[in-house]
Design a protein around this motif. Structure first.
Motif, short mmCIF file in Angstrom:
data_model
loop_
_atom_site.label_atom_id
_atom_site.label_comp_id
_atom_site.label_asym_id
_atom_site.label_seq_id
_atom_site.Cartn_x
_atom_site.Cartn_y
_atom_site.Cartn_z
N ILE A 67 17.46 2.44 6.47
CA ILE A 67 16.74 2.92 5.29
C ILE A 67 17.22 2.16 4.05
CG2 ILE A 67 18.20 4.87 4.57
CD1 ILE A 67 15.40 6.40 4.53
N VAL A 86 10.86 6.65 6.50
CA VAL A 86 11.48 7.48 7.53
C VAL A 86 10.57 7.60 8.75
CG1 VAL A 86 11.93 9.90 7.99
CG2 VAL A 86 13.13 8.77 6.14
N VAL A 87 9.27 7.73 8.51
CA VAL A 87 8.34 7.84 9.65
C VAL A 87 8.33 6.54 10.45
CG1 VAL A 87 5.94 8.12 10.33
CG2 VAL A 87 6.90 9.58 8.57
N ALA A 96 11.66 6.31 12.30
CA ALA A 96 11.73 7.28 13.41
C ALA A 96 10.83 6.85 14.55
CB ALA A 96 11.34 8.67 12.91
N GLY A 97 9.68 6.26 14.20
CA GLY A 97 8.77 5.77 15.24
C GLY A 97 9.43 4.71 16.10
N ALA A 112 9.54 8.96 2.53
CA ALA A 112 8.97 9.64 3.68
C ALA A 112 8.31 8.63 4.63
CB ALA A 112 7.95 10.68 3.23
N ILE A 113 7.62 7.64 4.05
CA ILE A 113 6.96 6.64 4.90
C ILE A 113 7.98 5.76 5.61
CG2 ILE A 113 5.53 4.55 4.81
CD1 ILE A 113 3.72 6.01 2.89
N ILE A 124 0.81 -1.23 0.00
CA ILE A 124 0.00 0.00 0.00
C ILE A 124 0.84 1.27 0.00
CG2 ILE A 124 -2.02 -1.05 1.12
CD1 ILE A 124 -0.99 0.41 3.71
N ILE A 125 2.16 1.14 0.00
CA ILE A 125 3.00 2.34 0.00
C ILE A 125 3.07 2.92 -1.41
CG2 ILE A 125 5.31 3.26 0.39
CD1 ILE A 125 5.79 1.16 2.45
N PRO A 126 2.60 4.18 -1.60
CA PRO A 126 2.71 4.79 -2.91
C PRO A 126 4.17 5.15 -3.20
CG PRO A 126 1.24 6.03 -1.44
CD PRO A 126 2.00 5.07 -0.61
N GLN A 133 5.72 7.56 -4.74
CA GLN A 133 6.25 8.92 -4.61
C GLN A 133 6.69 9.26 -3.20
OE1 GLN A 133 3.18 7.99 -5.62
NE2 GLN A 133 2.22 9.64 -6.78
N VAL A 134 5.93 8.79 -2.22
CA VAL A 134 6.26 9.17 -0.85
C VAL A 134 6.87 8.01 -0.07
CG1 VAL A 134 4.60 11.04 -0.61
CG2 VAL A 134 3.89 8.69 -0.15
N VAL A 162 17.88 6.87 13.24
CA VAL A 162 16.91 7.18 12.17
C VAL A 162 17.60 7.30 10.82
CG1 VAL A 162 15.26 8.86 11.32
CG2 VAL A 162 15.40 8.39 13.75
N VAL A 163 18.73 8.00 10.81
CA VAL A 163 19.40 8.22 9.53
C VAL A 163 20.54 7.24 9.31
CG1 VAL A 163 18.79 10.59 9.05
CG2 VAL A 163 20.63 10.12 10.63
#
Lengths: 194, 200, 226
Positions: free
Chosen positions: C111, C72-73, C76-77, C69-70, C61-63, C65-66, C105-106
């Protein structure tokens, strides 16, 4: 006030250099320091994003997260801000200053995962810096990053002609060279504005 | 980016990623809120426990009263101990970052002990200053009984710096000196001075 | 997917630090005592495994384009959860790792695995990928810690073991087991300088071993074909 700003700058550029003393931003440091031109492009992009991110994250932390009691969302919020910021800067540059965009375009997306950027924002919060101090720390931290990466790029261009054991090829010899840099930067430690 | 003519398509194309991202962020916020709620009490009590244990270590007393002074960047907080002394919290910059310490001062303005609350000094070198090891204890014991300006031997003082960590040792000396100076300025009637706002 | 091969990839042939050369910042910064090294290694292992599983679960379900960002969220969570838990239950570790916990996170390992592996594979494979890559990371950290601590301060197991009582302590106060007097220790190795140098030498060592074994394999194959 001025003394504290000068001391923050000095710390960020020399004494606690992001790369050689705090180990922040090593991946791009080793990744793009192969050529002088790419190193310069990356540096400019990092200085730009670090300064902006410091400013925006300070505002968000002070006026949004702390009043709402959402301090635990800091890391999530900061990294999102950085990701969005990088995207916006990329879009803006492509439209407004295409020449600069082509110069630093490919480095921009890489900055999102540059730990120096998230690091500077987290350190701003940890050190309780005010708005001006945060922006100065962000900017000079970027300058420190630039100094390190540009110095190192000039060394790496020479490493190509150096004679070293085959096993050290690639990143290994770079790390050894960076170690000598770190040793040199230790000379700055303890330097203070009285 | 797109003109508004193909509204339905472009809105859909823009909307879905946005909605998914928002949903993921909302779930994350919800979970984090829960974890934060569950741990915040413990985190706070650990911090409070650590502070009171450190206070007992530098100047044993039955109780401490927060004098509520203004943090000037060097002298951060001061507490009056029930037995007539003070505990002062000071911060100095060490070699890697800030070094925050508690300094105990007795009624005759002599240092009774120092305890490092928070520092990010190099492990194995500067970090020794705050450790419960033999070397750390020996380093901190040197401050007991000091009354005037405290300095490392290199700077003409009496404190033997930790090997390889002169800068950290200097920071601790500066913190103790600031605490002693602050306490010396406390009036005999007990009125509390505010620390000078420009403390270098 | 062959688990044995996946394990060898994570720990040696595609080791995140020594071969993929990512996640270097924290590796060098915190590898000064065994306590830090094991703590950091396990934190990354847990976060990496959780992120791999969650991202693999929602990968359909992950689009596109983003997607970053997903990722990373999600990352980070989990990092924040681990950060809060450490603050509450192992405060000594959280203090000594400091800003390097939120900086996971980074950490490009996480990632990187999200982008390269878990967004394309099913939950089971992603789970093992997280565990094995995490183990590979932890092993390098432990190696770095042992070398830097032994040569730099003459002890083993600083923060974790207490030389006097010989017991494991979890409050980070253990002074470690002294192997030789710190008069003879090369203190520079626990400084940033030593971090760069140790990792450089370790990397060279692995490259040497891998190239040797590749040469031997090639020689053997040649023998067979002859």
């Amino acid at each position: 006030m001025l003394a504290s700003l000068v001391s923050i700058s000095l710390g960020a550029i020399l004494v606690n250099n992001f790369i050689f003393s705090q180990f922040l931003g090593l991946c791009p440091f080793l990744g793009v320091s192969g050529k002088m031109s790419t190193a310069t492009g990356m540096s400019v992009a990092v200085i730009f994003v670090m300064t902006l991110a410091s400013a925006i994250c300070w505002v968000i932390n002070t006026y949004l997260l702390i009043p709402l009691g959402l301090k635990f969302m800091q890391t999530v919020a900061y990294i999102l801000v950085i990701a969005v910021l990088v995207q916006l800067v990329e879009m803006f540059l492509r439209k407004a200053i295409p020449s600069l965009y082509t110069a630093m375009g490919i480095f921009l997306p890489l900055i999102t995962t540059n730990c120096a950027v998230l690091g500077v924002v987290l350190l701003n919060t940890q050190n309780n810096y005010n708005f001006l101090e945060s922006v100065v720390y962000g900017f000079t931290g970027g300058v420190g990053f630039a100094l390190a990466i540009i110095l190192f790029a000039s060394i790496r261009e020479r490493l190509a002609f150096a004679d070293y054991p085959k096993a050290f090829e690639g990143f290994a010899i770079c790390l050894v060279a960076a170690a000598l840099f770190a040793l040199a930067f230790m000379g700055f430690s303890g330097m203070k504005i009285m | 980016m797109k003109s508004s003519i193909h509204l339905s398509d472009s809105v859909k194309a823009l909307l879905r990623p946005g909605v998914v991202l928002l949903a993921v962020a909302a779930v994350a916020a919800f979970v984090l809120g829960g974890v934060s709620l569950a741990t915040s009490g413990r985190i706070e009590s650990i911090a409070a426990e650590k502070l009171s244990a450190s206070m007992q270590a530098v100047l044993p007393a039955d109780g401490y009263e927060d004098l509520g002074i203004e943090d000037n960047g060097e002298v951060e907080a001061a507490y009056a101990a029930s037995n007539g002394g003070w505990v002062v919290q000071t911060t100095e910059s060490g070699s890697q970052g800030l070094v925050t310490m508690l300094v105990g001062v007795d009624g005759s303005y002599a240092c009774t002990g120092v305890s490092i609350l928070d520092s990010s000094e190099t492990a194995g070198l500067g970090a020794i200053a705050g450790q419960a090891s033999e070397k750390g204890e020996a380093f901190r014991a040197q401050f007991v009984g000091q009354t005037a300006v405290v300095a490392v031997t290199k700077d003409g003082g009496e404190i033997d710096a930790i090997t390889g960590a002169t800068i950290t040792s200097r920071a601790v000396c500066a913190g103790v000196t600031a605490a002693l100076e602050y306490c010396a300025a406390i009036e005999p009637d007990g009125s509390v001075p505010q620390p000078l706002s420009d403390a270098g | 997917m062959n688990r044995k091969q996946q394990f060898a990839e994570g720990t040696i042939t595609n080791n995140p630090v020594l071969v993929q050369q990512i996640g270097l910042c924290a590796t060098m910064a915190i590898s000064t005592t065994l306590f830090n090294g094991i703590g950091m290694g396990l934190s990354v292992l847990i976060i990496l495994t959780c992120c791999n599983v969650v991202i693999s679960l929602i990968r359909k379900i992950i689009p596109g384009q983003v997607r970053l960002a997903i990722f990373v969220v999600v990352i980070a969570g989990f990092v924040t959860i681990v950060d809060l838990l450490l603050q509450a239950f192992v405060p000594a570790l959280s203090e000594s790792l400091g800003v390097f916990i939120p900086l996971i996170v980074v950490n490009c390992i996480i990632i990187g695995r999200a982008e390269a592996f878990s967004s394309k594979h099913d939950v089971k494979d992603s789970f093992f990928d997280g565990v094995f890559q995490g183990v590979g990371y932890t092993l390098v950290l432990i190696a770095m810690c042992l070398i830097r601590e032994l040569l730099g301060s003459g002890t083993i197991g600083g923060g974790l073991l207490n030389g006097a009582s010989g017991f494991i302590t979890l409050d980070g106060t253990g002074a470690g087991i002294r192997i030789f007097s710190d008069t003879y220790a090369a203190g520079a190795l626990v400084l940033p300088f030593g971090g760069f140098l140790t990792l450089g030498v370790l990397m060279a060592l692995l490259q040497h071993i891998l190239s040797k074994s590749a040469a031997r394999k090639a020689a053997k194959e040649k023998e067979v074909s002859d």
